[in-house]
Design a protein around this motif. Structure first.
Motif, PDB file in Angstrom:
ATOM      1  N   GLU A  74     -13.677   1.128  -9.845  1.00 54.45           N
ATOM      2  CA  GLU A  74     -12.622   0.903  -8.689  1.00 54.45           C
ATOM      3  C   GLU A  74     -11.594   2.021  -8.414  1.00 54.45           C
ATOM      4  N   TRP A  75     -10.914   1.970  -7.251  1.00 50.25           N
ATOM      5  CA  TRP A  75      -9.686   2.944  -6.802  1.00 50.25           C
ATOM      6  C   TRP A  75      -8.603   3.059  -7.928  1.00 50.25           C
ATOM      7  N   PRO A  76      -7.868   3.973  -8.158  1.00 50.30           N
ATOM      8  CA  PRO A  76      -6.978   4.108  -8.937  1.00 50.30           C
ATOM      9  C   PRO A  76      -5.793   2.994  -8.421  1.00 50.30           C
ATOM     10  N   GLN A  77      -5.011   2.215  -9.320  1.00 52.53           N
ATOM     11  CA  GLN A  77      -4.246   1.216  -8.762  1.00 52.53           C
ATOM     12  C   GLN A  77      -2.898   1.872  -8.240  1.00 52.53           C
ATOM     13  N   GLN A  78      -2.488   1.561  -6.992  1.00 54.91           N
ATOM     14  CA  GLN A  78      -1.134   2.186  -6.324  1.00 54.91           C
ATOM     15  C   GLN A  78      -0.789   1.153  -5.538  1.00 54.91           C
ATOM     16  N   TRP A  79       0.533   1.469  -5.108  1.00 57.23           N
ATOM     17  CA  TRP A  79       1.185   0.859  -4.001  1.00 57.23           C
ATOM     18  C   TRP A  79       1.891   1.897  -3.416  1.00 57.23           C
ATOM     19  N   VAL A  80       1.722   1.943  -1.939  1.00 57.56           N
ATOM     20  CA  VAL A  80       2.343   3.160  -1.199  1.00 57.56           C
ATOM     21  C   VAL A  80       3.411   2.438  -0.045  1.00 57.56           C
ATOM     22  N   PRO A  81       4.570   3.022   0.004  1.00 55.69           N
ATOM     23  CA  PRO A  81       5.278   2.399   1.264  1.00 55.69           C
ATOM     24  C   PRO A  81       4.555   2.561   2.513  1.00 55.69           C
ATOM     25  N   SER A  82       4.681   1.616   3.504  1.00 55.66           N
ATOM     26  CA  SER A  82       3.866   1.495   4.623  1.00 55.66           C
ATOM     27  C   SER A  82       4.584   1.916   5.921  1.00 55.66           C
ATOM     28  N   SER A  83       5.902   1.816   5.705  1.00 58.16           N
ATOM     29  CA  SER A  83       6.473   2.022   7.119  1.00 58.16           C
ATOM     30  C   SER A  83       6.109   3.353   7.855  1.00 58.16           C
ATOM     31  N   PRO A  84       5.629   3.456   9.065  1.00 60.66           N
ATOM     32  CA  PRO A  84       4.925   4.713   9.433  1.00 60.66           C
ATOM     33  C   PRO A  84       6.192   5.778   9.487  1.00 60.66           C
ATOM     34  N   VAL A  85       7.387   5.215   9.949  1.00 54.88           N
ATOM     35  CA  VAL A  85       8.515   6.249  10.324  1.00 54.88           C
ATOM     36  C   VAL A  85       8.886   6.887   8.864  1.00 54.88           C
ATOM     37  N   LEU A  86       9.175   6.001   8.139  1.00 47.87           N
ATOM     38  CA  LEU A  86       9.694   6.492   6.774  1.00 47.87           C
ATOM     39  C   LEU A  86       8.718   7.481   6.252  1.00 47.87           C
ATOM     40  N   MET A  87       7.272   7.245   6.181  1.00 48.08           N
ATOM     41  CA  MET A  87       6.366   7.834   5.662  1.00 48.08           C
ATOM     42  C   MET A  87       6.293   9.235   6.453  1.00 48.08           C
ATOM     43  N   ALA A  88       6.458   9.338   7.471  1.00 47.53           N
ATOM     44  CA  ALA A  88       6.312  10.573   8.471  1.00 47.53           C
ATOM     45  C   ALA A  88       7.407  11.404   8.376  1.00 47.53           C
ATOM     46  N   ALA A  89       8.739  10.911   8.137  1.00 47.02           N
ATOM     47  CA  ALA A  89       9.983  11.603   7.812  1.00 47.02           C
ATOM     48  C   ALA A  89       9.786  12.372   6.471  1.00 47.02           C
ATOM     49  N   ALA A  90       9.386  11.387   5.339  1.00 40.99           N
ATOM     50  CA  ALA A  90       9.139  11.738   4.009  1.00 40.99           C
ATOM     51  C   ALA A  90       8.281  12.946   4.042  1.00 40.99           C
ATOM     52  N   GLY A  91       7.038  12.738   4.582  1.00 39.56           N
ATOM     53  CA  GLY A  91       6.116  13.798   4.455  1.00 39.56           C
ATOM     54  C   GLY A  91       6.554  15.093   5.170  1.00 39.56           C
ATOM     55  N   LEU A  92       7.155  15.211   6.171  1.00 39.62           N
ATOM     56  CA  LEU A  92       8.032  16.445   6.819  1.00 39.62           C
ATOM     57  C   LEU A  92       8.828  17.239   5.901  1.00 39.62           C
ATOM     58  N   LEU A  93       9.859  16.138   5.077  1.00 40.66           N
ATOM     59  CA  LEU A  93      10.828  16.904   4.388  1.00 40.66           C
ATOM     60  C   LEU A  93      10.197  17.408   3.222  1.00 40.66           C
ATOM     61  N   VAL A  94       9.067  16.543   2.584  1.00 41.78           N
ATOM     62  CA  VAL A  94       8.401  17.184   1.262  1.00 41.78           C
ATOM     63  C   VAL A  94       7.801  18.442   1.576  1.00 41.78           C
TER      64      VAL A  94
ATOM     65  N   ILE B  19      -4.198   9.458 -14.149  1.00 41.18           N
ATOM     66  CA  ILE B  19      -3.916   8.760 -15.269  1.00 41.18           C
ATOM     67  C   ILE B  19      -2.493   8.645 -15.700  1.00 41.18           C
ATOM     68  N   SER B  20      -1.881   9.501 -15.387  1.00 40.07           N
ATOM     69  CA  SER B  20      -0.547   9.590 -15.832  1.00 40.07           C
ATOM     70  C   SER B  20       0.303   8.365 -14.991  1.00 40.07           C
ATOM     71  N   GLY B  21      -0.107   8.018 -13.850  1.00 43.62           N
ATOM     72  CA  GLY B  21       0.400   7.167 -12.936  1.00 43.62           C
ATOM     73  C   GLY B  21       1.455   7.952 -11.766  1.00 43.62           C
ATOM     74  N   MET B  22       1.376   9.243 -11.885  1.00 46.90           N
ATOM     75  CA  MET B  22       2.074   9.883 -10.963  1.00 46.90           C
ATOM     76  C   MET B  22       1.468   9.603  -9.491  1.00 46.90           C
ATOM     77  N   ALA B  23       0.293   9.382  -9.218  1.00 48.12           N
ATOM     78  CA  ALA B  23      -0.318   9.216  -8.035  1.00 48.12           C
ATOM     79  C   ALA B  23      -0.056   7.877  -7.461  1.00 48.12           C
ATOM     80  N   ASN B  24       0.763   7.066  -8.032  1.00 51.38           N
ATOM     81  CA  ASN B  24       1.150   5.751  -7.548  1.00 51.38           C
ATOM     82  C   ASN B  24       2.648   5.855  -7.353  1.00 51.38           C
ATOM     83  N   PRO B  25       2.946   5.897  -5.983  1.00 55.35           N
ATOM     84  CA  PRO B  25       4.211   5.876  -5.482  1.00 55.35           C
ATOM     85  C   PRO B  25       5.056   4.866  -6.134  1.00 55.35           C
ATOM     86  N   ALA B  26       4.846   3.783  -6.472  1.00 59.28           N
ATOM     87  CA  ALA B  26       5.749   2.545  -7.116  1.00 59.28           C
ATOM     88  C   ALA B  26       6.351   3.107  -8.127  1.00 59.28           C
ATOM     89  N   LYS B  27       5.477   3.814  -9.116  1.00 54.50           N
ATOM     90  CA  LYS B  27       5.934   4.185 -10.266  1.00 54.50           C
ATOM     91  C   LYS B  27       6.929   5.394 -10.233  1.00 54.50           C
TER      92      LYS B  27
END
Lengths: 142, 146
Positions: A74-94, B19-27
């Motif tokens: 399985e893929w690693p568990q994650q939750w990513v913010p999905s707002s396109p405007v927020l993520m575009a701005a975040a990407g540019l700034l980062v 493994i550290s959880g850093m690839a998960n923005p929620a964390k």
């Protein structure tokens, strides 16, 4: 969204990141700073060898999750913010901030602090404070 | 040989991030949320990284005059706390707090192809490109003498 406190996994994962940084320095003589390595792939000033080494390191990063999928099913568990405007701005700034400020979490936060660089210690304090302030504003003030 | 080790280093780095959880923005966002659902895990990621890198670098530079497959150690030599460093770090931190991604985790999470990641990464690359091509002194005219 709550996330579980994972001190051992996080410490272990962090030590792997450290091992990677030492391995890259031992074999290639380079700092494992992701913003530096990534931007060097398309920087004008980069020579061919630095470009290929940087590109291969980034390729390794990109292969980690597929390898994880292959081994665990399985893929690693994650939750990513999905707002396109927020993520575009975040990407540019980062992207801009990390390269303009000579490093990100890896280059300053791990490698720079490890060699006792005053610049990296200051940069880490500044980006940590800015990030904490941003979350304070977005989650609690607006 | 150096190319193989560069690839391997990237792979180990990426697995460490997962493994550290850093690839998960929620964390990451919860780590930064000191006044809410605080998850201190990521302090252990940075701590673990430094715990290995600091003695590793110290040993390398003491024991060897050059890397195993290259001619020299490329250690940054700058020591001045210029405005550019502070400004860049502040901009980077703001973006990190907005999206929960810094460059390594964003690239590692790219193949998982979450919508937010697919938007974040191209814009991050544009930002990097812009900073690489930005003049050191933004207000100096091209060709002007000091």
């Amino acid at each position: 969204m709550e996330t579980a406190f994972t001190p051992w996994l996080s410490l272990g994962g962090g030590m792997m990141i450290g091992a990677s940084a030492v391995l890259l320095m031992a074999t290639n003589g380079r700092i494992a700073g992701i913003s530096g390595l990534t931007s060097r792939i398309f920087a004008r000033s980069t020579d061919g060898e630095a470009r290929s080494v940087s590109a291969l390191f980034v390729l390794g990063l990109l292969l980690a999750a597929p390898l994880w999928l292959l081994l665990s099913g399985e893929w690693p568990q994650q939750w990513v913010p999905s707002s396109p405007v927020l993520m575009a701005a975040a990407g540019l700034l980062v992207g801009f901030g990390a390269v303009f400020g000579s490093g990100c979490t890896s280059g300053h936060g791990v490698c720079g602090i490890s060699r006792g660089s005053a610049r990296s210690i200051v940069a880490t304090i500044v980006f940590m404070s800015a990030a904490i302030a941003t979350v304070l504003v977005t989650r609690h003030l607006i | 040989m150096k190319q193989i080790f560069a690839l391997l280093s990237g792979l180990i780095f990426g697995l460490g991030l997962i493994i550290s959880g850093m690839a998960n923005p929620a964390k990451v966002l919860n780590f930064l949320d000191l006044f809410g659902s605080w998850d201190p895990s990521l302090a252990f990621v940075m701590g673990g990284g430094i715990l290995v890198t600091a003695p590793g670098y110290a040993w390398l530079t003491r024991a060897r005059s050059r890397p195993f497959f290259d001619s020299k150690f490329r250690i940054p030599q700058k020591s001045d706390l210029e405005p550019k460093l502070i400004l860049g770090a502040a901009i980077f931190g703001t973006g990190w707090g907005l999206g929960g991604f810094c460059p390594g985790p964003a690239l590692t999470a790219l193949p998982i192809a979450a919508t937010g990641t697919l938007i974040f990464v191209p814009f991050m690359l544009i930002g990097m490109w812009a900073a690489r091509h930005a003049p050191d002194k933004p207000f100096a005219l091209k060709g002007a003498t000091q």
